[in-house]
Motif scaffolding. Structure first.
Motif, PDB file in Angstrom:
ATOM      1  N   GLY A 257       0.768  -1.229   0.000  1.00 55.67           N
ATOM      2  CA  GLY A 257       0.000   0.000   0.000  1.00 55.67           C
ATOM      3  C   GLY A 257       0.799   1.277   0.000  1.00 55.67           C
ATOM      4  N   ALA A 258       2.110   1.198  -0.128  1.00 52.34           N
ATOM      5  CA  ALA A 258       2.940   2.401  -0.061  1.00 52.34           C
ATOM      6  C   ALA A 258       3.582   2.697  -1.406  1.00 52.34           C
ATOM      7  CB  ALA A 258       4.009   2.239   1.017  1.00 52.34           C
ATOM      8  N   VAL A 259       2.805   2.516  -2.473  1.00 47.84           N
ATOM      9  CA  VAL A 259       3.358   2.681  -3.816  1.00 47.84           C
ATOM     10  C   VAL A 259       3.891   4.094  -4.012  1.00 47.84           C
ATOM     11  CG1 VAL A 259       2.841   2.598  -6.270  1.00 47.84           C
ATOM     12  CG2 VAL A 259       1.815   0.928  -4.730  1.00 47.84           C
ATOM     13  N   VAL A 260       3.089   5.095  -3.634  1.00 48.88           N
ATOM     14  CA  VAL A 260       3.496   6.488  -3.837  1.00 48.88           C
ATOM     15  C   VAL A 260       4.707   6.820  -2.979  1.00 48.88           C
ATOM     16  CG1 VAL A 260       2.772   8.888  -3.617  1.00 48.88           C
ATOM     17  CG2 VAL A 260       1.157   7.177  -4.469  1.00 48.88           C
ATOM     18  N   THR A 261       4.659   6.436  -1.709  1.00 51.01           N
ATOM     19  CA  THR A 261       5.777   6.726  -0.806  1.00 51.01           C
ATOM     20  C   THR A 261       7.051   6.027  -1.267  1.00 51.01           C
ATOM     21  OG1 THR A 261       4.218   6.947   1.026  1.00 51.01           O
ATOM     22  CG2 THR A 261       6.542   6.679   1.592  1.00 51.01           C
ATOM     23  N   GLU A 262       6.913   4.792  -1.744  1.00 55.51           N
ATOM     24  CA  GLU A 262       8.089   4.078  -2.233  1.00 55.51           C
ATOM     25  C   GLU A 262       8.683   4.768  -3.457  1.00 55.51           C
ATOM     26  OE1 GLU A 262       6.795  -0.424  -0.741  1.00 55.51           O
ATOM     27  OE2 GLU A 262       6.993   0.023  -2.876  1.00 55.51           O
ATOM     28  N   GLN A 263       7.831   5.336  -4.292  1.00 52.57           N
ATOM     29  CA  GLN A 263       8.348   6.061  -5.444  1.00 52.57           C
ATOM     30  C   GLN A 263       9.049   7.342  -5.017  1.00 52.57           C
ATOM     31  OE1 GLN A 263       8.284   5.335  -8.854  1.00 52.57           O
ATOM     32  NE2 GLN A 263       7.694   3.303  -8.173  1.00 52.57           N
ATOM     33  N   VAL A 264       8.467   8.061  -4.059  1.00 54.26           N
ATOM     34  CA  VAL A 264       9.057   9.319  -3.613  1.00 54.26           C
ATOM     35  C   VAL A 264      10.428   9.084  -2.981  1.00 54.26           C
ATOM     36  CG1 VAL A 264       8.807  11.239  -1.981  1.00 54.26           C
ATOM     37  CG2 VAL A 264       6.841  10.482  -3.333  1.00 54.26           C
ATOM     38  N   PHE A 265      10.541   8.051  -2.176  1.00 56.37           N
ATOM     39  CA  PHE A 265      11.783   7.798  -1.440  1.00 56.37           C
ATOM     40  C   PHE A 265      12.656   6.735  -2.090  1.00 56.37           C
ATOM     41  CE2 PHE A 265       9.005   9.641   1.776  1.00 56.37           C
ATOM     42  CZ  PHE A 265       9.856  10.517   2.423  1.00 56.37           C
ATOM     43  N   SER A 266      12.284   6.272  -3.289  1.00 53.52           N
ATOM     44  CA  SER A 266      13.035   5.218  -3.986  1.00 53.52           C
ATOM     45  C   SER A 266      13.230   4.003  -3.092  1.00 53.52           C
ATOM     46  CB  SER A 266      14.403   5.744  -4.461  1.00 53.52           C
ATOM     47  OG  SER A 266      14.235   6.817  -5.355  1.00 53.52           O
ATOM     48  N   TRP A 267      12.171   3.628  -2.393  1.00 52.39           N
ATOM     49  CA  TRP A 267      12.235   2.491  -1.473  1.00 52.39           C
ATOM     50  C   TRP A 267      11.939   1.206  -2.268  1.00 52.39           C
ATOM     51  CZ3 TRP A 267      13.731   2.681   3.541  1.00 52.39           C
ATOM     52  CH2 TRP A 267      13.546   1.530   4.315  1.00 52.39           C
ATOM     53  N   PRO A 268      12.823   0.212  -2.229  1.00 53.66           N
ATOM     54  CA  PRO A 268      12.689  -0.969  -3.105  1.00 53.66           C
ATOM     55  C   PRO A 268      11.680  -1.984  -2.590  1.00 53.66           C
ATOM     56  CG  PRO A 268      14.648  -1.186  -1.745  1.00 53.66           C
ATOM     57  CD  PRO A 268      14.058   0.166  -1.413  1.00 53.66           C
ATOM     58  N   GLY A 269      10.404  -1.594  -2.508  1.00 54.62           N
ATOM     59  CA  GLY A 269       9.374  -2.472  -1.978  1.00 54.62           C
ATOM     60  C   GLY A 269       8.515  -3.091  -3.070  1.00 54.62           C
ATOM     61  N   LEU A 270       7.432  -3.771  -2.641  1.00 55.64           N
ATOM     62  CA  LEU A 270       6.559  -4.449  -3.580  1.00 55.64           C
ATOM     63  C   LEU A 270       5.802  -3.472  -4.472  1.00 55.64           C
ATOM     64  CD1 LEU A 270       4.924  -7.445  -1.664  1.00 55.64           C
ATOM     65  CD2 LEU A 270       6.490  -7.525  -3.583  1.00 55.64           C
ATOM     66  N   GLY A 271       5.477  -2.308  -3.939  1.00 54.11           N
ATOM     67  CA  GLY A 271       4.771  -1.320  -4.754  1.00 54.11           C
ATOM     68  C   GLY A 271       5.589  -0.908  -5.958  1.00 54.11           C
ATOM     69  N   GLN A 272       6.844  -0.600  -5.727  1.00 57.64           N
ATOM     70  CA  GLN A 272       7.714  -0.204  -6.829  1.00 57.64           C
ATOM     71  C   GLN A 272       7.962  -1.380  -7.774  1.00 57.64           C
ATOM     72  OE1 GLN A 272      11.678   1.187  -5.701  1.00 57.64           O
ATOM     73  NE2 GLN A 272      11.470   2.858  -7.151  1.00 57.64           N
ATOM     74  N   LEU A 273       8.090  -2.589  -7.214  1.00 52.16           N
ATOM     75  CA  LEU A 273       8.307  -3.770  -8.051  1.00 52.16           C
ATOM     76  C   LEU A 273       7.085  -4.051  -8.923  1.00 52.16           C
ATOM     77  CD1 LEU A 273      10.340  -6.054  -8.658  1.00 52.16           C
ATOM     78  CD2 LEU A 273       9.181  -7.415  -6.904  1.00 52.16           C
ATOM     79  N   MET A 274       5.893  -3.836  -8.380  1.00 54.02           N
ATOM     80  CA  MET A 274       4.680  -4.044  -9.163  1.00 54.02           C
ATOM     81  C   MET A 274       4.603  -3.066 -10.336  1.00 54.02           C
ATOM     82  SD  MET A 274       1.801  -5.609  -9.722  1.00 54.02           S
ATOM     83  CE  MET A 274       1.059  -6.427  -8.303  1.00 54.02           C
ATOM     84  N   ILE A 275       4.991  -1.831 -10.100  1.00 56.67           N
ATOM     85  CA  ILE A 275       4.998  -0.842 -11.191  1.00 56.67           C
ATOM     86  C   ILE A 275       5.965  -1.278 -12.291  1.00 56.67           C
ATOM     87  CG2 ILE A 275       5.628   1.522 -11.793  1.00 56.67           C
ATOM     88  CD1 ILE A 275       4.563   2.410  -9.120  1.00 56.67           C
ATOM     89  N   ASP A 276       7.135  -1.764 -11.907  1.00 61.45           N
ATOM     90  CA  ASP A 276       8.093  -2.261 -12.896  1.00 61.45           C
ATOM     91  C   ASP A 276       7.498  -3.416 -13.704  1.00 61.45           C
ATOM     92  OD1 ASP A 276       9.875  -0.410 -11.925  1.00 61.45           O
ATOM     93  OD2 ASP A 276      10.952  -1.833 -10.646  1.00 61.45           O
ATOM     94  N   GLY A 277       6.778  -4.318 -13.006  1.00 60.46           N
ATOM     95  CA  GLY A 277       6.176  -5.451 -13.697  1.00 60.46           C
ATOM     96  C   GLY A 277       5.078  -5.033 -14.654  1.00 60.46           C
ATOM     97  N   VAL A 278       4.272  -4.052 -14.261  1.00 60.43           N
ATOM     98  CA  VAL A 278       3.188  -3.575 -15.126  1.00 60.43           C
ATOM     99  C   VAL A 278       3.755  -2.884 -16.355  1.00 60.43           C
ATOM    100  CG1 VAL A 278       1.268  -1.961 -15.271  1.00 60.43           C
ATOM    101  CG2 VAL A 278       1.520  -3.403 -13.242  1.00 60.43           C
ATOM    102  N   LEU A 279       4.754  -2.044 -16.169  1.00 63.52           N
ATOM    103  CA  LEU A 279       5.348  -1.332 -17.304  1.00 63.52           C
ATOM    104  C   LEU A 279       6.006  -2.293 -18.286  1.00 63.52           C
ATOM    105  CD1 LEU A 279       6.942   1.753 -15.498  1.00 63.52           C
ATOM    106  CD2 LEU A 279       4.815   1.670 -16.812  1.00 63.52           C
ATOM    107  N   ALA A 280       6.569  -3.393 -17.768  1.00 60.11           N
ATOM    108  CA  ALA A 280       7.241  -4.362 -18.633  1.00 60.11           C
ATOM    109  C   ALA A 280       6.304  -5.467 -19.114  1.00 60.11           C
ATOM    110  CB  ALA A 280       8.429  -4.984 -17.894  1.00 60.11           C
ATOM    111  N   ARG A 281       5.028  -5.422 -18.690  1.00 63.39           N
ATOM    112  CA  ARG A 281       4.075  -6.478 -19.020  1.00 63.39           C
ATOM    113  C   ARG A 281       4.637  -7.844 -18.625  1.00 63.39           C
ATOM    114  NH1 ARG A 281       0.108  -5.738 -22.627  1.00 63.39           N
ATOM    115  NH2 ARG A 281      -0.525  -7.763 -21.795  1.00 63.39           N
ATOM    116  N   ASP A 282       5.243  -7.913 -17.462  1.00 58.89           N
ATOM    117  CA  ASP A 282       5.852  -9.146 -16.962  1.00 58.89           C
ATOM    118  C   ASP A 282       4.786  -9.955 -16.228  1.00 58.89           C
ATOM    119  OD1 ASP A 282       7.396 -11.132 -15.797  1.00 58.89           O
ATOM    120  OD2 ASP A 282       9.103  -9.801 -15.468  1.00 58.89           O
ATOM    121  N   TYR A 283       4.154 -10.887 -16.945  1.00 65.95           N
ATOM    122  CA  TYR A 283       3.053 -11.656 -16.387  1.00 65.95           C
ATOM    123  C   TYR A 283       3.469 -12.404 -15.120  1.00 65.95           C
ATOM    124  CZ  TYR A 283       1.066 -10.992 -21.057  1.00 65.95           C
ATOM    125  OH  TYR A 283       0.604 -10.451 -22.228  1.00 65.95           O
ATOM    126  N   PHE A 284       4.604 -13.068 -15.173  1.00 69.94           N
ATOM    127  CA  PHE A 284       5.025 -13.900 -14.054  1.00 69.94           C
ATOM    128  C   PHE A 284       5.313 -13.071 -12.815  1.00 69.94           C
ATOM    129  CE2 PHE A 284       6.464 -16.161 -17.946  1.00 69.94           C
ATOM    130  CZ  PHE A 284       5.593 -17.231 -17.863  1.00 69.94           C
TER     131      PHE A 284
END
Length: 318
Positions: A257-284
């Motif tokens: 639930g901290a997608v925005v905060t993780e982006q602001v602070f460059s925190w390497p959490g699941l929120g940021q990882l999910m954004i990377d997966g969506v942008l890359a269309r990484d199904y797995f």
């Protein structure tokens, strides 16, 4: 209680399958092509390379077949590999999970420890100067977006005062150090914790005010019980039922639930990882994160229901 837990666990199985099916279907039907993210710009016009990538990862198979293949791999403990980079998804998700759990867990615990006592104090001293002050702080914390607080905190505390780092979880190029981790954790967890504290303070105050005028508390006061006993032993325990529900709703946000905060602070959490997966269309990768989130939500709901039974003896779970 044991029967209830077993029944809930069995009921969670079809719920989990339904969640993963829907997410897999939505991701598969979304516009775009995952093969494009794995091709270099100069390869975009080569249909042979595109077709080879599609066949390698089974992207030409029907959606049900691809879902069954993914689910069979999960049952064997294999979440697959990232389409971009080829790293094991289990390791990527585990690393991001720990980062998000640390950030959100610290913020949530801090919010509960600060917000609940202040909410009780505000209810006990209703309409006092302290109550108006705490209520004003509550409205500020609830209405202020976390990204705005994050940017303001970075500018003031990180850049102007230089008290905390402005990005990342650890200092690059240095060995792991607990103090360095806590130094990076302080600002983002404090900003998230401020929002949690405001929410829990508001709900605790409202719940306590509703409880404090009930007949059984009037009877307790008439028996000569001290105010601390009336509030702490009788009112507080029953007033925590809505707050426990709220905590149960926010526990799943500890890992996603901290997608925005993780982006602001460059925190390497699941929120940021999910954004990377969506942008890359990484199904797995998307499905691996979804699986973790679904399991965590189901377990959080189960734990919340169990805690109800301990918080209020009138609730019977059988």
């Amino acid at each position: 209680m044991t029967t209830f837990i077993i029944r809930r666990l069995l009921m969670s199985i079809p719920v989990f399958l339904g969640i993963t099916m829907l997410v897999f279907l939505f991701v598969a039907l979304a516009p775009g092509d995952a093969s494009s993210s794995m091709m270099r710009p100069e390869q975009m016009g080569d249909p042979t390379i595109r077709q080879a990538i599609i066949e390698k990862y089974g992207l030409d198979q029907p959606i049900p077949v691809r879902y069954v293949r993914w689910l069979s791999g999960v049952l064997q403990g294999d979440l697959g590999y990232r389409l971009v980079g080829g790293r094991p998804i289990s390791a990527e998700v585990a690393r991001a999970f720990l980062a998000s759990f640390l950030l959100m867990g610290t913020a949530l615990v801090g919010g509960v420890l600060v917000g609940v006592p202040l909410g009780v104090l505000s209810a006990v001293r209703q309409y006092s100067k302290l109550d108006f002050t705490l209520t004003g702080i509550t409205f500020l914390g609830v209405s202020m977006p976390s990204f705005l607080l994050g940017i303001g905190g970075l500018w003031l505390i990180g850049l102007q005062l230089g008290l905390v780092p402005i990005a990342g979880m650890l200092t690059p190029g240095q060995p792991f150090n607990l103090f360095d981790l806590l130094h990076h954790l302080a600002l983002p967890s404090a900003i998230l914790g401020f929002g949690f504290a405001a929410i829990f303070m508001r709900y605790t105050r409202a719940s306590m005010l509703e409880i404090m005028n009930l007949d059984y508390l009037t009877t307790a006061r008439a028996k000569g019980l001290p105010p601390r006993t009336v509030i702490g032993r009788h009112a507080f325990r029953n007033g925590m039922i809505p707050v426990i529900t709220l905590i149960g709703l926010y526990v799943p946000e500890m890992i996603g639930g901290a997608v925005v905060t993780e982006q602001v602070f460059s925190w390497p959490g699941l929120g940021q990882l999910m954004i990377d997966g969506v942008l890359a269309r990484d199904y797995f990768l998307i499905m691996g994160i979804t699986m973790v989130l679904a399991i965590f939500v189901l377990l959080a709901n189960l734990v919340t229901d169990v805690v109800y039974g301990f918080a209020d003896p009138r609730i019977r779970l059988s």
